[in-house]
Design a protein around this motif. Structure first.
Motif, PDB file in Angstrom:
ATOM      1  N   LYS A 189     -46.361  24.612  74.092  1.00  0.00           N
ATOM      2  CA  LYS A 189     -47.524  23.150  73.723  1.00  0.00           C
ATOM      3  C   LYS A 189     -47.614  23.135  71.798  1.00  0.00           C
ATOM      4  CE  LYS A 189     -48.800  21.321  76.459  1.00  0.00           C
ATOM      5  NZ  LYS A 189     -48.395  20.072  77.509  1.00  0.00           N
ATOM      6  N   LEU A 190     -46.294  23.256  71.413  1.00  0.00           N
ATOM      7  CA  LEU A 190     -46.913  22.951  69.925  1.00  0.00           C
ATOM      8  C   LEU A 190     -46.557  21.950  70.077  1.00  0.00           C
ATOM      9  CD1 LEU A 190     -46.794  24.412  67.244  1.00  0.00           C
ATOM     10  CD2 LEU A 190     -43.966  24.318  67.012  1.00  0.00           C
ATOM     11  N   VAL A 191     -46.291  20.947  70.840  1.00  0.00           N
ATOM     12  CA  VAL A 191     -45.628  19.034  69.770  1.00  0.00           C
ATOM     13  C   VAL A 191     -46.683  18.535  71.107  1.00  0.00           C
ATOM     14  CG1 VAL A 191     -43.894  17.339  69.506  1.00  0.00           C
ATOM     15  CG2 VAL A 191     -43.634  19.893  68.749  1.00  0.00           C
ATOM     16  N   SER A 192     -47.791  17.682  70.193  1.00  0.00           N
ATOM     17  CA  SER A 192     -48.222  16.851  71.552  1.00  0.00           C
ATOM     18  C   SER A 192     -47.313  16.132  72.579  1.00  0.00           C
ATOM     19  CB  SER A 192     -49.416  16.633  70.422  1.00  0.00           C
ATOM     20  OG  SER A 192     -48.962  14.794  69.394  1.00  0.00           O
ATOM     21  N   ASP A 193     -47.959  15.321  73.699  1.00  0.00           N
ATOM     22  CA  ASP A 193     -47.713  14.764  74.581  1.00  0.00           C
ATOM     23  C   ASP A 193     -47.528  12.869  73.115  1.00  0.00           C
ATOM     24  OD1 ASP A 193     -47.877  15.627  75.750  1.00  0.00           O
ATOM     25  OD2 ASP A 193     -48.911  15.411  77.586  1.00  0.00           O
ATOM     26  N   GLU A 194     -48.176  12.601  72.917  1.00  0.00           N
ATOM     27  CA  GLU A 194     -48.673  11.229  71.924  1.00  0.00           C
ATOM     28  C   GLU A 194     -47.677  11.217  70.960  1.00  0.00           C
ATOM     29  OE1 GLU A 194     -52.770  12.331  73.688  1.00  0.00           O
ATOM     30  OE2 GLU A 194     -51.478  13.932  71.910  1.00  0.00           O
ATOM     31  N   ASP A 195     -46.878  12.350  70.345  1.00  0.00           N
ATOM     32  CA  ASP A 195     -46.114  12.352  69.322  1.00  0.00           C
ATOM     33  C   ASP A 195     -44.506  12.317  69.868  1.00  0.00           C
ATOM     34  OD1 ASP A 195     -46.974  12.500  66.495  1.00  0.00           O
ATOM     35  OD2 ASP A 195     -47.906  14.618  67.051  1.00  0.00           O
ATOM     36  N   ILE A 196     -43.833  12.739  71.711  1.00  0.00           N
ATOM     37  CA  ILE A 196     -43.642  12.861  72.124  1.00  0.00           C
ATOM     38  C   ILE A 196     -43.130  11.095  72.833  1.00  0.00           C
ATOM     39  CG2 ILE A 196     -42.246  13.665  74.122  1.00  0.00           C
ATOM     40  CD1 ILE A 196     -43.522  16.872  73.954  1.00  0.00           C
ATOM     41  N   GLU A 197     -44.058  10.753  73.048  1.00  0.00           N
ATOM     42  CA  GLU A 197     -43.690   9.573  73.553  1.00  0.00           C
ATOM     43  C   GLU A 197     -43.651   8.510  72.229  1.00  0.00           C
ATOM     44  OE1 GLU A 197     -44.281   8.076  76.432  1.00  0.00           O
ATOM     45  OE2 GLU A 197     -44.184  10.403  76.814  1.00  0.00           O
ATOM     46  N   ARG A 198     -44.143   8.797  71.182  1.00  0.00           N
ATOM     47  CA  ARG A 198     -44.099   7.570  70.521  1.00  0.00           C
ATOM     48  C   ARG A 198     -41.900   7.870  69.884  1.00  0.00           C
ATOM     49  NH1 ARG A 198     -47.640   8.283  64.841  1.00  0.00           N
ATOM     50  NH2 ARG A 198     -46.194   6.868  63.581  1.00  0.00           N
ATOM     51  N   PHE A 199     -41.798   9.286  70.043  1.00  0.00           N
ATOM     52  CA  PHE A 199     -39.842  10.019  70.083  1.00  0.00           C
ATOM     53  C   PHE A 199     -39.372   9.119  71.182  1.00  0.00           C
ATOM     54  CE2 PHE A 199     -42.364  13.463  68.122  1.00  0.00           C
ATOM     55  CZ  PHE A 199     -42.629  13.246  66.765  1.00  0.00           C
ATOM     56  N   ARG A 200     -40.278   8.979  72.426  1.00  0.00           N
ATOM     57  CA  ARG A 200     -39.415   8.092  73.301  1.00  0.00           C
ATOM     58  C   ARG A 200     -39.315   6.994  72.747  1.00  0.00           C
ATOM     59  NH1 ARG A 200     -38.991  10.526  78.393  1.00  0.00           N
ATOM     60  NH2 ARG A 200     -40.477  11.799  78.015  1.00  0.00           N
ATOM     61  N   LYS A 201     -39.971   6.060  72.371  1.00  0.00           N
ATOM     62  CA  LYS A 201     -40.465   5.104  72.588  1.00  0.00           C
ATOM     63  C   LYS A 201     -39.383   4.519  71.368  1.00  0.00           C
ATOM     64  CE  LYS A 201     -44.614   4.343  73.393  1.00  0.00           C
ATOM     65  NZ  LYS A 201     -46.151   3.618  73.706  1.00  0.00           N
ATOM     66  N   GLU A 202     -39.036   4.835  70.613  1.00  0.00           N
ATOM     67  CA  GLU A 202     -38.144   4.943  69.189  1.00  0.00           C
ATOM     68  C   GLU A 202     -37.015   4.848  69.438  1.00  0.00           C
ATOM     69  OE1 GLU A 202     -37.121   3.537  65.109  1.00  0.00           O
ATOM     70  OE2 GLU A 202     -38.560   3.386  67.152  1.00  0.00           O
ATOM     71  N   PHE A 203     -36.478   5.776  70.259  1.00  0.00           N
ATOM     72  CA  PHE A 203     -35.370   6.487  70.639  1.00  0.00           C
ATOM     73  C   PHE A 203     -35.088   5.413  71.778  1.00  0.00           C
ATOM     74  CE2 PHE A 203     -32.680   7.595  74.289  1.00  0.00           C
ATOM     75  CZ  PHE A 203     -31.845   8.167  74.153  1.00  0.00           C
ATOM     76  N   MET A 204     -35.631   4.324  72.796  1.00  0.00           N
ATOM     77  CA  MET A 204     -35.833   3.278  73.259  1.00  0.00           C
ATOM     78  C   MET A 204     -35.267   2.415  72.794  1.00  0.00           C
ATOM     79  SD  MET A 204     -35.581   4.231  76.177  1.00  0.00           S
ATOM     80  CE  MET A 204     -35.743   3.414  78.110  1.00  0.00           C
ATOM     81  N   ARG A 205     -35.681   1.935  71.627  1.00  0.00           N
ATOM     82  CA  ARG A 205     -35.554   1.223  70.437  1.00  0.00           C
ATOM     83  C   ARG A 205     -33.853   0.794  69.686  1.00  0.00           C
ATOM     84  NH1 ARG A 205     -39.137   0.880  65.863  1.00  0.00           N
ATOM     85  NH2 ARG A 205     -38.422  -1.267  65.956  1.00  0.00           N
ATOM     86  N   ILE A 206     -33.671   2.122  69.305  1.00  0.00           N
ATOM     87  CA  ILE A 206     -32.482   2.527  69.107  1.00  0.00           C
ATOM     88  C   ILE A 206     -31.415   2.275  70.251  1.00  0.00           C
ATOM     89  CG2 ILE A 206     -30.904   4.272  68.542  1.00  0.00           C
ATOM     90  CD1 ILE A 206     -32.998   5.788  67.102  1.00  0.00           C
TER      91      ILE A 206
END
Length: 307
Positions: free
Chosen positions: A42-59
């Motif tokens: 649990k090093l990286v927060s759920d909030e950060d992971i969701e932001r990365f996921r959203k940016e991946f979808m935009r790409i």
């Protein structure tokens, strides 16, 4: 110096692969020494992971087009699914995408990275992997390999990968598989192994894999992060589920590392393959391996010295 001369770096003292620090316990340091990897829950927060996921979808949807990014797709699915996450299996070299590159600058990640690299830290290689459902073709299997095969800089002990699960990773959806202790071995010859199904471009693997070495499947929850040595033999299986298995990772190195000449080494054919790809894509006439890495590299902490 060549990769053959620098694949194993001699050290003195009890700890060869970690630096003195106030973060890792003696047990954690010893585990990394013995096994070549360390899992932090649990090093990286759920909030950060969701932001990365959203940016991946935009790409995937081409809403953003970061310069230099390499988007790897299964072209056979394109006619069926168009531009979507169901086609893209990897976004590589996202160092110019400020949203995804935030991963490489997270303080909670860098404080661990510093235990391996020291204070002057370069982000050298970035990837967001979206392992697609793939029960039959085995297209997205990554054979067992050592990451140092791809890197023309040394010493290996000052390089570390941070790999974060963006959702639960387990044996059925193709989690990481490691061979503990293999970071103490030399860099081995890599290429395209003969395996069932197709192989992806640049998904090199060991040409002579020792099946007797035990393998460990790293079952990880969302936000769990594993740090591992570039000589650790590892890979990932195929995704036998109907979902997608996402992860985000960065290879970090001390900026005091130095580029090496890969001519007449096991890495020479990789340089030729990359040169050929760049020649076709950018019409580049002469490209050395270190030129490619100079382009990818970004300073994230301290001073830029050699890399």
């Amino acid at each position: 110096p060549t990769s053959a001369q620098l694949s194993v770096v001699p050290h003195s003292g009890r700890f060869c692969y970690t630096l003195d620090n106030d973060l890792l316990s003696t047990e954690q340091r010893q585990f990394y020494e013995d096994n070549g990897y360390l899992l932090i829950k649990k090093l990286v927060s759920d909030e950060d992971i969701e932001r990365f996921r959203k940016e991946f979808m935009r790409i995937c949807k081409r809403e953003v087009k970061p310069p230099g990014v390499m988007i790897m797709k299964d072209e056979s699915l394109k006619s069926q699914f168009g531009q979507s996450e169901k086609v893209v299996n990897k976004v590589q070299d996202f160092q110019e995408d400020e949203e995804l590159f935030r991963y490489c600058t997270l303080p909670e990640v860098l404080k661990y990275v510093e235990c391996f690299t020291g204070p002057n830290i370069m982000a050298m290689h970035t990837m967001l992997i979206n392992k697609l459902p793939d029960s039959d073709q085995q297209t997205f299997l990554h054979p067992m390999h050592q990451d140092l095969h791809y890197f023309p800089f040394r010493p290996a002990s000052r390089i570390v990968c941070a790999w974060t699960a963006m959702e639960r990773a387990h044996q059925d959806n193709g989690c990481l598989v490691v061979q503990p202790g293999t970071h103490k071995t030399a860099l081995k010859p890599h290429g395209y192994p003969e395996c069932e199904g197709k192989t992806n471009k640049l998904f090199h693997g060991l040409l002579d894999e020792d099946e007797k070495i035990p393998k460990v499947h790293l079952v990880m929850e969302k936000g769990d992060t594993v740090f591992f040595h570039p000589l650790l033999i590892h890979g990932s299986g195929i995704n036998r589920t109907s979902g997608f298995r996402k992860s985000i990772s960065c290879h970090f190195a001390s900026s005091e590392c130095r580029y090496i000449d890969v001519k007449n080494t096991t890495q020479e054919h990789l340089e030729k393959e990359l040169e050929e790809m760049l020649r076709k894509k950018y019409n580049a006439t002469s490209v050395e391996l270190k030129d490619i890495w100079n382009f990818r590299a970004r300073l994230v902490q301290g001073k830029r010295i050699n890399l």
